[in-house]
Write a protein that holds these residues in place. Structure first.
Motif, PDB file in Angstrom:
ATOM      1  N   SER A  18       0.836  -1.197   0.000  1.00  0.00           N
ATOM      2  CA  SER A  18       0.000   0.000   0.000  1.00  0.00           C
ATOM      3  C   SER A  18       0.875   1.253   0.000  1.00  0.00           C
ATOM      4  CB  SER A  18      -0.921   0.006   1.220  1.00  0.00           C
ATOM      5  OG  SER A  18      -1.837   1.068   1.125  1.00  0.00           O
ATOM      6  N   GLY A  19       0.556   2.167  -0.901  1.00  0.00           N
ATOM      7  CA  GLY A  19       1.328   3.398  -1.031  1.00  0.00           C
ATOM      8  C   GLY A  19       2.400   3.336  -2.101  1.00  0.00           C
ATOM      9  N   ASP A  20       2.640   2.150  -2.656  1.00  0.00           N
ATOM     10  CA  ASP A  20       3.671   1.996  -3.689  1.00  0.00           C
ATOM     11  C   ASP A  20       3.131   2.377  -5.066  1.00  0.00           C
ATOM     12  OD1 ASP A  20       5.356   1.066  -1.758  1.00  0.00           O
ATOM     13  OD2 ASP A  20       5.397  -1.005  -2.467  1.00  0.00           O
ATOM     14  N   LEU A  21       3.837   3.258  -5.753  1.00  0.00           N
ATOM     15  CA  LEU A  21       3.539   3.610  -7.140  1.00  0.00           C
ATOM     16  C   LEU A  21       4.443   2.746  -8.013  1.00  0.00           C
ATOM     17  CD1 LEU A  21       2.000   5.573  -9.048  1.00  0.00           C
ATOM     18  CD2 LEU A  21       3.963   7.109  -8.857  1.00  0.00           C
ATOM     19  N   PHE A  22       3.846   2.032  -8.984  1.00  0.00           N
ATOM     20  CA  PHE A  22       4.638   1.122  -9.806  1.00  0.00           C
ATOM     21  C   PHE A  22       4.276   1.302 -11.278  1.00  0.00           C
ATOM     22  CE2 PHE A  22       0.811  -0.952  -8.335  1.00  0.00           C
ATOM     23  CZ  PHE A  22       0.296  -1.582  -9.455  1.00  0.00           C
ATOM     24  N   GLU A  23       5.269   1.113 -12.141  1.00  0.00           N
ATOM     25  CA  GLU A  23       5.051   1.247 -13.581  1.00  0.00           C
ATOM     26  C   GLU A  23       4.689  -0.106 -14.172  1.00  0.00           C
ATOM     27  OE1 GLU A  23       7.938   2.473 -17.062  1.00  0.00           O
ATOM     28  OE2 GLU A  23       7.176   4.242 -16.009  1.00  0.00           O
ATOM     29  N   VAL A  24       3.596  -0.129 -14.944  1.00  0.00           N
ATOM     30  CA  VAL A  24       3.153  -1.327 -15.644  1.00  0.00           C
ATOM     31  C   VAL A  24       3.696  -1.297 -17.070  1.00  0.00           C
ATOM     32  CG1 VAL A  24       1.132  -2.632 -16.429  1.00  0.00           C
ATOM     33  CG2 VAL A  24       1.057  -1.422 -14.241  1.00  0.00           C
ATOM     34  N   LEU A  25       3.544  -0.174 -17.717  1.00  0.00           N
ATOM     35  CA  LEU A  25       4.048   0.132 -19.059  1.00  0.00           C
ATOM     36  C   LEU A  25       4.498   1.583 -19.031  1.00  0.00           C
ATOM     37  CD1 LEU A  25       1.140  -1.432 -21.174  1.00  0.00           C
ATOM     38  CD2 LEU A  25       3.475  -2.304 -21.027  1.00  0.00           C
ATOM     39  N   PRO A  26       5.219   2.051 -20.026  1.00  0.00           N
ATOM     40  CA  PRO A  26       5.639   3.454 -19.999  1.00  0.00           C
ATOM     41  C   PRO A  26       4.482   4.445 -19.813  1.00  0.00           C
ATOM     42  CG  PRO A  26       6.851   2.295 -21.695  1.00  0.00           C
ATOM     43  CD  PRO A  26       5.792   1.338 -21.181  1.00  0.00           C
ATOM     44  N   ASP A  27       3.287   4.086 -20.298  1.00  0.00           N
ATOM     45  CA  ASP A  27       2.149   5.003 -20.167  1.00  0.00           C
ATOM     46  C   ASP A  27       1.085   4.513 -19.180  1.00  0.00           C
ATOM     47  OD1 ASP A  27       1.280   2.918 -21.765  1.00  0.00           O
ATOM     48  OD2 ASP A  27       0.134   4.190 -23.124  1.00  0.00           O
ATOM     49  N   VAL A  28       1.418   3.547 -18.335  1.00  0.00           N
ATOM     50  CA  VAL A  28       0.477   3.053 -17.322  1.00  0.00           C
ATOM     51  C   VAL A  28       1.233   2.858 -16.005  1.00  0.00           C
ATOM     52  CG1 VAL A  28      -1.116   1.218 -16.628  1.00  0.00           C
ATOM     53  CG2 VAL A  28      -0.928   1.849 -19.042  1.00  0.00           C
ATOM     54  N   HIS A  69       2.977  13.559  -8.528  1.00  0.00           N
ATOM     55  CA  HIS A  69       4.330  13.026  -8.698  1.00  0.00           C
ATOM     56  C   HIS A  69       4.556  12.586 -10.151  1.00  0.00           C
ATOM     57  CE1 HIS A  69       8.038  10.916  -7.698  1.00  0.00           C
ATOM     58  NE2 HIS A  69       7.570   9.889  -8.386  1.00  0.00           N
ATOM     59  N   ARG A  70       3.560  11.959 -10.755  1.00  0.00           N
ATOM     60  CA  ARG A  70       3.701  11.430 -12.117  1.00  0.00           C
ATOM     61  C   ARG A  70       3.502  12.494 -13.191  1.00  0.00           C
ATOM     62  NH1 ARG A  70       4.310   6.627 -14.743  1.00  0.00           N
ATOM     63  NH2 ARG A  70       3.239   6.385 -16.730  1.00  0.00           N
ATOM     64  N   PHE A  71       2.514  13.389 -13.015  1.00  0.00           N
ATOM     65  CA  PHE A  71       2.140  14.310 -14.091  1.00  0.00           C
ATOM     66  C   PHE A  71       2.431  15.776 -13.793  1.00  0.00           C
ATOM     67  CE2 PHE A  71      -0.707  10.609 -14.405  1.00  0.00           C
ATOM     68  CZ  PHE A  71      -0.322  10.158 -15.654  1.00  0.00           C
ATOM     69  N   GLY A  72       2.795  16.096 -12.569  1.00  0.00           N
ATOM     70  CA  GLY A  72       3.083  17.480 -12.213  1.00  0.00           C
ATOM     71  C   GLY A  72       1.906  18.127 -11.491  1.00  0.00           C
ATOM     72  N   LYS A  73       2.192  19.244 -10.865  1.00  0.00           N
ATOM     73  CA  LYS A  73       1.173  19.970 -10.108  1.00  0.00           C
ATOM     74  C   LYS A  73       0.216  20.672 -11.070  1.00  0.00           C
ATOM     75  CE  LYS A  73       0.661  23.286  -6.413  1.00  0.00           C
ATOM     76  NZ  LYS A  73       1.266  24.293  -5.585  1.00  0.00           N
ATOM     77  N   ASP A  74      -1.037  20.745 -10.689  1.00  0.00           N
ATOM     78  CA  ASP A  74      -2.069  21.456 -11.460  1.00  0.00           C
ATOM     79  C   ASP A  74      -2.279  20.882 -12.853  1.00  0.00           C
ATOM     80  OD1 ASP A  74      -2.537  23.212  -9.321  1.00  0.00           O
ATOM     81  OD2 ASP A  74      -0.892  24.505  -9.966  1.00  0.00           O
ATOM     82  N   VAL A  75      -2.152  19.559 -12.994  1.00  0.00           N
ATOM     83  CA  VAL A  75      -2.426  18.876 -14.266  1.00  0.00           C
ATOM     84  C   VAL A  75      -3.512  17.840 -13.989  1.00  0.00           C
ATOM     85  CG1 VAL A  75      -1.453  17.591 -16.203  1.00  0.00           C
ATOM     86  CG2 VAL A  75      -0.023  19.199 -14.963  1.00  0.00           C
TER      87      VAL A  75
END
Length: 81
Positions: A18-28, A69-75
């Protein structure tokens, strides 16, 4: 529909990831939230992304933090059609 009396109860279970951000594919990317996952679909730092949310109650802040964290603030995510 009647109000669910368990709506504000917390389930006493969680994943060790829980709390882990993980990459599945470059866009997922996925985020484990207690016992479920939410997915961010879009390339990092993109302003064109969507959220597939199967999150738990009261986890909005954790999901928003991961999105920033992934897309930036205010996106914000793209609205569905």
């Amino acid at each position: 529909m009647a109000d669910n009396p368990l709506r504000h109860k917390h389930m006493p279970m969680t994943s060790i990831k829980s709390g882990d951000l993980f990459e599945v594919l470059p866009d997922v990317a996925g985020l484990t939230v207690q016992i479920v996952n939410v997915y961010f679909v879009g390339l990092p730092d993109s302003d064109d992304w969507v959220l597939v949310d199967t999150g738990m109650p009261d986890t909005m802040e954790e999901i928003v933090d991961a999105a920033m964290h992934r897309f930036g603030k205010d996106v914000p995510p793209r609205r569905s059609c």
